[in-house]
Design a protein around this motif. Structure first.
Motif, PDB file in Angstrom:
ATOM      1  N   ILE A 118       0.822  -1.223   0.000  1.00 47.60           N
ATOM      2  CA  ILE A 118       0.000   0.000   0.000  1.00 47.60           C
ATOM      3  C   ILE A 118       0.855   1.272   0.000  1.00 47.60           C
ATOM      4  N   MET A 119       2.141   1.133   0.274  1.00 43.45           N
ATOM      5  CA  MET A 119       3.043   2.295   0.258  1.00 43.45           C
ATOM      6  C   MET A 119       3.312   2.701  -1.187  1.00 43.45           C
ATOM      7  N   PRO A 120       3.363   3.990  -1.474  1.00 39.31           N
ATOM      8  CA  PRO A 120       3.740   4.417  -2.825  1.00 39.31           C
ATOM      9  C   PRO A 120       5.173   3.971  -3.143  1.00 39.31           C
ATOM     10  N   GLN A 121       5.361   3.478  -4.335  1.00 41.74           N
ATOM     11  CA  GLN A 121       6.684   3.042  -4.788  1.00 41.74           C
ATOM     12  C   GLN A 121       7.391   4.216  -5.463  1.00 41.74           C
ATOM     13  N   MET A 122       8.669   4.436  -5.130  1.00 44.04           N
ATOM     14  CA  MET A 122       9.454   5.437  -5.856  1.00 44.04           C
ATOM     15  C   MET A 122       9.796   4.850  -7.220  1.00 44.04           C
ATOM     16  N   LEU A 123       9.236   5.433  -8.270  1.00 41.42           N
ATOM     17  CA  LEU A 123       9.488   4.948  -9.623  1.00 41.42           C
ATOM     18  C   LEU A 123      10.773   5.542 -10.184  1.00 41.42           C
ATOM     19  N   SER A 124      11.013   6.790  -9.863  1.00 44.16           N
ATOM     20  CA  SER A 124      12.273   7.440 -10.235  1.00 44.16           C
ATOM     21  C   SER A 124      12.494   8.635  -9.323  1.00 44.16           C
ATOM     22  N   SER A 125      13.766   8.965  -9.128  1.00 39.76           N
ATOM     23  CA  SER A 125      14.104  10.123  -8.301  1.00 39.76           C
ATOM     24  C   SER A 125      15.547  10.513  -8.582  1.00 39.76           C
ATOM     25  N   SER A 126      15.790  11.792  -8.546  1.00 43.18           N
ATOM     26  CA  SER A 126      17.147  12.296  -8.715  1.00 43.18           C
ATOM     27  C   SER A 126      17.211  13.702  -8.131  1.00 43.18           C
ATOM     28  N   GLY A 127      18.432  14.205  -8.004  1.00 46.06           N
ATOM     29  CA  GLY A 127      18.611  15.545  -7.477  1.00 46.06           C
ATOM     30  C   GLY A 127      20.067  15.856  -7.257  1.00 46.06           C
ATOM     31  N   TYR A 128      20.304  16.847  -6.410  1.00 47.00           N
ATOM     32  CA  TYR A 128      21.680  17.275  -6.153  1.00 47.00           C
ATOM     33  C   TYR A 128      21.774  18.093  -4.877  1.00 47.00           C
ATOM     34  N   TYR A 129      23.002  18.165  -4.392  1.00 42.65           N
ATOM     35  CA  TYR A 129      23.427  19.127  -3.382  1.00 42.65           C
ATOM     36  C   TYR A 129      24.423  20.021  -4.107  1.00 42.65           C
ATOM     37  N   GLN A 130      24.273  21.316  -4.013  1.00 38.31           N
ATOM     38  CA  GLN A 130      25.223  22.211  -4.660  1.00 38.31           C
ATOM     39  C   GLN A 130      25.660  23.283  -3.670  1.00 38.31           C
ATOM     40  N   ILE A 131      26.951  23.570  -3.699  1.00 36.77           N
ATOM     41  CA  ILE A 131      27.524  24.590  -2.836  1.00 36.77           C
ATOM     42  C   ILE A 131      27.846  25.795  -3.705  1.00 36.77           C
ATOM     43  N   LYS A 132      27.334  26.957  -3.315  1.00 37.21           N
ATOM     44  CA  LYS A 132      27.531  28.182  -4.095  1.00 37.21           C
ATOM     45  C   LYS A 132      28.163  29.240  -3.202  1.00 37.21           C
ATOM     46  N   PRO A 133      29.449  29.557  -3.447  1.00 36.11           N
ATOM     47  CA  PRO A 133      30.081  30.632  -2.674  1.00 36.11           C
ATOM     48  C   PRO A 133      29.357  31.953  -2.925  1.00 36.11           C
ATOM     49  N   GLN A 134      29.143  32.707  -1.852  1.00 34.67           N
ATOM     50  CA  GLN A 134      28.457  33.993  -1.951  1.00 34.67           C
ATOM     51  C   GLN A 134      29.078  34.939  -0.935  1.00 34.67           C
ATOM     52  N   GLY A 135      30.112  35.660  -1.374  1.00 32.05           N
ATOM     53  CA  GLY A 135      30.829  36.537  -0.450  1.00 32.05           C
ATOM     54  C   GLY A 135      31.522  35.703   0.610  1.00 32.05           C
ATOM     55  N   GLU A 136      31.327  36.063   1.869  1.00 31.61           N
ATOM     56  CA  GLU A 136      31.945  35.301   2.959  1.00 31.61           C
ATOM     57  C   GLU A 136      31.128  34.072   3.353  1.00 31.61           C
ATOM     58  N   TYR A 137      29.985  33.863   2.723  1.00 32.80           N
ATOM     59  CA  TYR A 137      29.113  32.736   3.016  1.00 32.80           C
ATOM     60  C   TYR A 137      29.138  31.704   1.900  1.00 32.80           C
ATOM     61  N   SER A 138      28.540  30.574   2.191  1.00 29.53           N
ATOM     62  CA  SER A 138      28.281  29.547   1.184  1.00 29.53           C
ATOM     63  C   SER A 138      26.797  29.238   1.232  1.00 29.53           C
ATOM     64  N   VAL A 139      26.179  29.150   0.065  1.00 30.97           N
ATOM     65  CA  VAL A 139      24.784  28.750  -0.019  1.00 30.97           C
ATOM     66  C   VAL A 139      24.751  27.263  -0.323  1.00 30.97           C
ATOM     67  N   ILE A 140      24.047  26.519   0.505  1.00 26.81           N
ATOM     68  CA  ILE A 140      23.855  25.090   0.296  1.00 26.81           C
ATOM     69  C   ILE A 140      22.470  24.929  -0.317  1.00 26.81           C
ATOM     70  N   GLU A 141      22.448  24.352  -1.506  1.00 24.29           N
ATOM     71  CA  GLU A 141      21.192  24.155  -2.213  1.00 24.29           C
ATOM     72  C   GLU A 141      20.940  22.650  -2.346  1.00 24.29           C
ATOM     73  N   TYR A 142      19.724  22.233  -2.029  1.00 26.87           N
ATOM     74  CA  TYR A 142      19.319  20.837  -2.141  1.00 26.87           C
ATOM     75  C   TYR A 142      18.113  20.776  -3.053  1.00 26.87           C
ATOM     76  N   TYR A 143      18.182  19.885  -4.056  1.00 22.76           N
ATOM     77  CA  TYR A 143      17.057  19.704  -4.973  1.00 22.76           C
ATOM     78  C   TYR A 143      16.781  18.222  -5.129  1.00 22.76           C
ATOM     79  N   GLN A 144      15.505  17.845  -5.146  1.00 23.35           N
ATOM     80  CA  GLN A 144      15.114  16.469  -5.426  1.00 23.35           C
ATOM     81  C   GLN A 144      13.791  16.472  -6.168  1.00 23.35           C
TER      82      GLN A 144
END
Length: 169
Positions: A118-144
């Motif tokens: 009865i649980m939904p089956q993951m048929l497909s999935s993909s994504g990324y973690y990306q690090i983006k320098p921004q001045g003295e900070y880093s932006v961590i972006e997560y996509y799925q």
């Protein structure tokens, strides 16, 4: 997979709650999630932590089990087992590859197996973690993005996934 997520052995948090951004989009039995936050940390360190198996295992707080299946110099396969409400269990295997030039770790679902039909089956999935320098900070972006089978409890399941994704980021 919403991994659990997120980064750093020294527990670096977003600079403040207003720096956390996310967007959850649902269409039928599919969803996508994009979340980001900024931290005052070295981008190379963040990238290494987002790829290194020992850090991934330590940060997958909700996982029942996390195993390194196989690996190379810039890739790995990791198996995650998650258990919800005592009876529901999912085991999934993910292929992950680090791209130093793009400061990114891409991931793709290799397999997914549920213990209850009865649980939904993951048929497909993909994504990324990306690090983006921004001045003295880093932006961590997560996509799925994920496509699920349409089962009786898919809508309920997607509501839970949204809550967990927001908690994760």
């Amino acid at each position: 997979m919403i991994l659990a997520y997120f980064f750093l052995s020294e527990w670096i948090y977003a600079q403040n709650e207003n720096d956390i951004e996310y967007k959850f989009t649902r269409v039928d039995s599919s969803y996508s999630f994009l979340g980001s936050f900024k931290v005052n940390a070295d981008p190379d360190c963040l990238l290494g932590i987002s790829f290194d198996f020992d850090h991934i295992r330590a940060l997958a707080l909700d996982a029942k089990n996390v195993e390194l299946v196989e690996h190379g110099s810039n890739w790995n396969r990791i198996s995650y087992t998650y258990q919800k409400f005592i009876f529901f269990e999912n085991k999934s295997v993910w292929f992950r590859k680090i791209n130093l030039e793009k400061q990114r770790v891409d991931f793709t679902l290799v397999s997914s197996e549920n213990n209850k039909f009865i649980m939904p089956q993951m048929l497909s999935s993909s994504g990324y973690y990306q690090i983006k320098p921004q001045g003295e900070y880093s932006v961590i972006e997560y996509y799925q993005q994920c496509i699920l089978s349409d089962e009786v409890i898919t809508k309920l399941y997607l509501n839970q996934v949204k809550k967990e994704a927001i908690k994760f980021i």
